[in-house]
Scaffold this motif. Structure first.
Motif, PDB file in Angstrom:
ATOM      1  N   THR A  47      24.874  52.976  88.493  1.00  0.00           N
ATOM      2  CA  THR A  47      24.035  51.839  88.326  1.00  0.00           C
ATOM      3  C   THR A  47      24.724  50.071  87.907  1.00  0.00           C
ATOM      4  O   THR A  47      24.381  49.149  88.599  1.00  0.00           O
ATOM      5  CB  THR A  47      22.262  52.295  87.919  1.00  0.00           C
ATOM      6  OG1 THR A  47      21.568  53.069  88.562  1.00  0.00           O
ATOM      7  CG2 THR A  47      21.946  50.812  87.684  1.00  0.00           C
ATOM      8  N   ALA A  48      25.517  51.389  87.287  1.00  0.00           N
ATOM      9  CA  ALA A  48      26.676  50.120  86.364  1.00  0.00           C
ATOM     10  C   ALA A  48      27.150  49.854  86.819  1.00  0.00           C
ATOM     11  O   ALA A  48      28.048  48.248  87.189  1.00  0.00           O
ATOM     12  CB  ALA A  48      26.774  51.289  85.145  1.00  0.00           C
ATOM     13  N   VAL A  49      28.139  51.031  88.240  1.00  0.00           N
ATOM     14  CA  VAL A  49      29.167  50.053  88.728  1.00  0.00           C
ATOM     15  C   VAL A  49      28.414  49.090  90.193  1.00  0.00           C
ATOM     16  O   VAL A  49      28.944  48.127  90.314  1.00  0.00           O
ATOM     17  CB  VAL A  49      29.889  50.756  89.875  1.00  0.00           C
ATOM     18  CG1 VAL A  49      30.451  50.878  90.797  1.00  0.00           C
ATOM     19  CG2 VAL A  49      30.777  51.588  88.882  1.00  0.00           C
ATOM     20  N   PRO A  58      32.947  42.985  88.911  1.00  0.00           N
ATOM     21  CA  PRO A  58      33.001  44.413  88.985  1.00  0.00           C
ATOM     22  C   PRO A  58      33.007  44.943  87.296  1.00  0.00           C
ATOM     23  O   PRO A  58      34.247  43.959  86.102  1.00  0.00           O
ATOM     24  CB  PRO A  58      34.254  44.496  89.776  1.00  0.00           C
ATOM     25  CG  PRO A  58      34.111  42.955  90.117  1.00  0.00           C
ATOM     26  CD  PRO A  58      33.793  41.974  89.637  1.00  0.00           C
ATOM     27  N   LEU A  59      33.212  46.093  87.137  1.00  0.00           N
ATOM     28  CA  LEU A  59      33.328  46.781  85.757  1.00  0.00           C
ATOM     29  C   LEU A  59      34.133  47.523  85.614  1.00  0.00           C
ATOM     30  O   LEU A  59      34.278  48.425  86.947  1.00  0.00           O
ATOM     31  CB  LEU A  59      31.762  47.936  85.248  1.00  0.00           C
ATOM     32  CG  LEU A  59      30.314  46.317  84.364  1.00  0.00           C
ATOM     33  CD1 LEU A  59      29.707  47.740  84.477  1.00  0.00           C
ATOM     34  CD2 LEU A  59      31.127  46.216  84.430  1.00  0.00           C
ATOM     35  N   ARG A  60      35.003  47.876  85.068  1.00  0.00           N
ATOM     36  CA  ARG A  60      35.974  49.123  85.404  1.00  0.00           C
ATOM     37  C   ARG A  60      35.706  50.212  84.733  1.00  0.00           C
ATOM     38  O   ARG A  60      34.304  50.094  84.234  1.00  0.00           O
ATOM     39  CB  ARG A  60      36.988  48.779  84.188  1.00  0.00           C
ATOM     40  CG  ARG A  60      38.192  47.349  84.281  1.00  0.00           C
ATOM     41  CD  ARG A  60      38.981  46.853  82.698  1.00  0.00           C
ATOM     42  NE  ARG A  60      39.759  45.864  83.602  1.00  0.00           N
ATOM     43  CZ  ARG A  60      41.089  45.631  83.994  1.00  0.00           C
ATOM     44  NH1 ARG A  60      41.749  46.582  84.770  1.00  0.00           N
ATOM     45  NH2 ARG A  60      41.292  44.573  83.767  1.00  0.00           N
ATOM     46  N   LEU A  61      36.168  51.004  84.698  1.00  0.00           N
ATOM     47  CA  LEU A  61      35.284  52.780  84.977  1.00  0.00           C
ATOM     48  C   LEU A  61      34.924  52.838  83.572  1.00  0.00           C
ATOM     49  O   LEU A  61      34.213  53.232  83.010  1.00  0.00           O
ATOM     50  CB  LEU A  61      36.449  53.247  85.385  1.00  0.00           C
ATOM     51  CG  LEU A  61      36.094  55.140  85.794  1.00  0.00           C
ATOM     52  CD1 LEU A  61      34.679  55.577  86.277  1.00  0.00           C
ATOM     53  CD2 LEU A  61      37.247  56.950  85.851  1.00  0.00           C
ATOM     54  N   ARG A  62      35.984  52.715  82.704  1.00  0.00           N
ATOM     55  CA  ARG A  62      35.494  52.446  81.269  1.00  0.00           C
ATOM     56  C   ARG A  62      34.515  51.771  80.426  1.00  0.00           C
ATOM     57  O   ARG A  62      33.501  52.691  80.039  1.00  0.00           O
ATOM     58  CB  ARG A  62      36.544  52.692  80.450  1.00  0.00           C
ATOM     59  CG  ARG A  62      36.777  52.281  79.148  1.00  0.00           C
ATOM     60  CD  ARG A  62      38.440  52.457  78.129  1.00  0.00           C
ATOM     61  NE  ARG A  62      39.146  52.823  78.398  1.00  0.00           N
ATOM     62  CZ  ARG A  62      40.014  53.765  78.340  1.00  0.00           C
ATOM     63  NH1 ARG A  62      40.660  52.802  76.828  1.00  0.00           N
ATOM     64  NH2 ARG A  62      40.789  54.394  78.850  1.00  0.00           N
ATOM     65  N   GLU A  63      34.115  50.691  81.288  1.00  0.00           N
ATOM     66  CA  GLU A  63      33.082  50.387  81.055  1.00  0.00           C
ATOM     67  C   GLU A  63      31.982  50.728  81.425  1.00  0.00           C
ATOM     68  O   GLU A  63      30.761  50.513  80.607  1.00  0.00           O
ATOM     69  CB  GLU A  63      33.298  48.629  81.628  1.00  0.00           C
ATOM     70  CG  GLU A  63      34.754  47.904  80.359  1.00  0.00           C
ATOM     71  CD  GLU A  63      35.116  46.130  81.313  1.00  0.00           C
ATOM     72  OE1 GLU A  63      34.958  46.385  82.695  1.00  0.00           O
ATOM     73  OE2 GLU A  63      35.077  45.742  80.775  1.00  0.00           O
TER      74      GLU A  63
END
Length: 178
Positions: A47-49, A58-63
């Protein structure tokens, strides 16, 4: 009596020990909790991605992982609330089929699936409300019902994808159990 003997490691009258059954049940507890945690985390992470992409940020994996972990307990609570009502409705649907037709496994499973999907359908956007909207469980449920009223066809598609993913998981588990 046999279950108590099995958990205590005692032997039954013919000398067979059932200690392994108790250890198997004990080992199953962290496995089940890990399965639940992985499911909640995966849904929150996806959901976050996807939400980040849709918003043009776009979010990085860490975020994404950080957001998913911050909202883990809220998403778990929402899934438990929705799952409770879906399970009750599913059991009632199965009982109705058994009362009308009799204990036909295919029909009871089908009725259970249809009722569970029908009950879960209005709550399909709850994780998005928690992850992206940063609201609590009850507000996310309220918002999800409102969104489903506006976007019925999209909600059906999202719900069917959720059901399909659960079938894939169950298929994998059944193969592993065999």
């Amino acid at each position: 009596a046999l279950t108590n003997m099995a958990l205590l490691g005692e032997a039954d009258p013919d000398g067979t020990s059932f200690a392994w059954l108790g250890w198997l049940c004990l080992a199953g507890i962290p496995a089940f909790l890990g399965y639940v945690a992985a499911g909640v985390e995966a849904r929150a992470l996806a959901t976050a991605v996807i939400g980040g992409r849709v918003e043009g940020r776009p979010l990085r994996l860490r975020e994404s992982i950080a957001i998913a972990r911050r909202r883990f307990w809220t998403v778990l609570g929402a899934q438990l609330v929705v799952g409770f009502f879906a399970s009750i409705a599913s059991l009632l649907g199965q009982a109705l089929v058994v009362a009308v037709v009799g204990p036909v496994e295919g029909l009871t499973f089908g009725a259970s699936l249809v009722v569970s999907v029908a009950i879960s359908w209005p709550f399909v956007y709850v994780p998005a409300g928690i992850i992206l909207g940063e609201v609590g469980v009850w507000e996310a449920i309220r918002r999800s019902i409102g969104l489903v009223r506006l976007r019925k066809r999209l909600a059906v598609v999202v719900t069917l994808f959720g059901v399909l993913s659960q079938f894939i998981v169950l298929f994998g588990l059944s193969i592993g159990a065999d």
